[in-house]
Design a protein around this motif. Structure first.
Motif, PDB file in Angstrom:
ATOM      1  N   CYS A  49      -2.328  14.130 -24.589  1.00 23.04           N
ATOM      2  CA  CYS A  49      -0.859  14.407 -23.970  1.00 23.04           C
ATOM      3  C   CYS A  49       0.072  13.362 -24.017  1.00 23.04           C
ATOM      4  O   CYS A  49       1.236  13.529 -24.288  1.00 23.04           O
ATOM      5  N   THR A  53       3.374  13.762 -26.033  1.00 23.21           N
ATOM      6  CA  THR A  53       4.876  13.613 -25.612  1.00 23.21           C
ATOM      7  C   THR A  53       5.673  12.551 -26.041  1.00 23.21           C
ATOM      8  O   THR A  53       6.833  12.650 -26.339  1.00 23.21           O
ATOM      9  N   VAL A  54       5.147  11.663 -26.743  1.00 21.66           N
ATOM     10  CA  VAL A  54       5.733  10.419 -27.537  1.00 21.66           C
ATOM     11  C   VAL A  54       6.328  10.898 -28.762  1.00 21.66           C
ATOM     12  O   VAL A  54       7.483  10.682 -29.096  1.00 21.66           O
ATOM     13  N   SER A  56       6.865  14.241 -29.383  1.00 20.63           N
ATOM     14  CA  SER A  56       7.999  15.238 -29.097  1.00 20.63           C
ATOM     15  C   SER A  56       9.158  14.452 -28.651  1.00 20.63           C
ATOM     16  O   SER A  56      10.312  14.841 -29.154  1.00 20.63           O
ATOM     17  N   PHE A  57       9.148  13.483 -27.974  1.00 20.75           N
ATOM     18  CA  PHE A  57      10.260  12.781 -27.464  1.00 20.75           C
ATOM     19  C   PHE A  57      10.992  12.108 -28.738  1.00 20.75           C
ATOM     20  O   PHE A  57      12.420  12.092 -28.777  1.00 20.75           O
ATOM     21  N   ALA A  58      10.264  11.525 -29.555  1.00 19.06           N
ATOM     22  CA  ALA A  58      10.857  10.887 -30.732  1.00 19.06           C
ATOM     23  C   ALA A  58      11.486  11.815 -31.694  1.00 19.06           C
ATOM     24  O   ALA A  58      12.535  11.699 -32.171  1.00 19.06           O
ATOM     25  N   THR A  59      10.926  12.792 -31.777  1.00 15.48           N
ATOM     26  CA  THR A  59      11.648  13.987 -32.658  1.00 15.48           C
ATOM     27  C   THR A  59      12.773  14.482 -32.109  1.00 15.48           C
ATOM     28  O   THR A  59      13.783  14.607 -32.796  1.00 15.48           O
ATOM     29  N   PHE A  60      12.784  14.793 -30.588  1.00 12.67           N
ATOM     30  CA  PHE A  60      14.034  15.083 -30.193  1.00 12.67           C
ATOM     31  C   PHE A  60      15.067  14.036 -30.102  1.00 12.67           C
ATOM     32  O   PHE A  60      16.336  14.511 -30.350  1.00 12.67           O
ATOM     33  N   VAL A  61      14.788  12.906 -30.076  1.00 11.20           N
ATOM     34  CA  VAL A  61      16.046  12.034 -30.001  1.00 11.20           C
ATOM     35  C   VAL A  61      16.249  11.631 -31.265  1.00 11.20           C
ATOM     36  O   VAL A  61      17.636  11.468 -31.687  1.00 11.20           O
ATOM     37  N   TYR A  62      15.638  11.654 -32.448  1.00 13.13           N
ATOM     38  CA  TYR A  62      15.866  11.087 -33.706  1.00 13.13           C
ATOM     39  C   TYR A  62      16.384  12.030 -34.607  1.00 13.13           C
ATOM     40  O   TYR A  62      16.685  11.741 -35.741  1.00 13.13           O
ATOM     41  N   THR A  63      16.183  13.437 -34.408  1.00 15.70           N
ATOM     42  CA  THR A  63      16.373  14.404 -35.365  1.00 15.70           C
ATOM     43  C   THR A  63      17.918  14.568 -35.641  1.00 15.70           C
ATOM     44  O   THR A  63      18.105  14.569 -36.857  1.00 15.70           O
TER      45      THR A  63
END
Length: 121
Positions: A49, A53-54, A56-63
């Motif tokens: 988990c 989470t990490v 998913s967060f990185a994907t959301f922030v850096y996309t």
């Protein structure tokens, strides 16, 4: 008389819960989690988990940033304005852009051409 749910769709929340249970089952069977002790399972799912989470967060922030960067570099090649010089100049700090001019490249080639090989005894 038995009541059946023929051609009725599951509510969205129930469908999501069923999908999550199937994914959990698939992970447990694939990675052998079903043979772990309860403590090992807790450690495994905690790490899983956390990593999920990490990532998913990185994907959301850096996309957004990465898509804009890729589009910028693609536009250099599509427009052919400067070719590789423009792409390289975006990577170098402004203080080194003098190396990319014709004079800078010539003087750099002359300097490198007159350099002696320090590896030869």
């Amino acid at each position: 008389m038995l009541s059946t749910k023929s051609s009725t769709k599951l509510p969205t929340l129930e469908a999501l819960a069923r999908w999550a249970r199937l994914k959990k089952y698939r992970i447990e069977v694939t990675y052998g989690v079903y043979v772990y002790t309860p403590v090992e399972k807790a450690v495994f799912w905690t790490i899983f988990c956390l990593l999920f989470t990490v990532i998913s967060f990185a994907t959301f922030v850096y996309t957004k940033r990465n898509v804009i960067l890729l589009l910028r570099y693609a536009s250099v090649y599509v427009n052919r304005n400067g070719g590789a010089t423009s792409a390289v100049s975006n990577l170098l700090p402004r203080s080194h852009t003098a190396l990319l001019s014709d004079k800078g490249i010539k003087s750099l080639a002359e300097t490198m051409g007159s350099a002696t090989n320090s590896q030869v005894p």
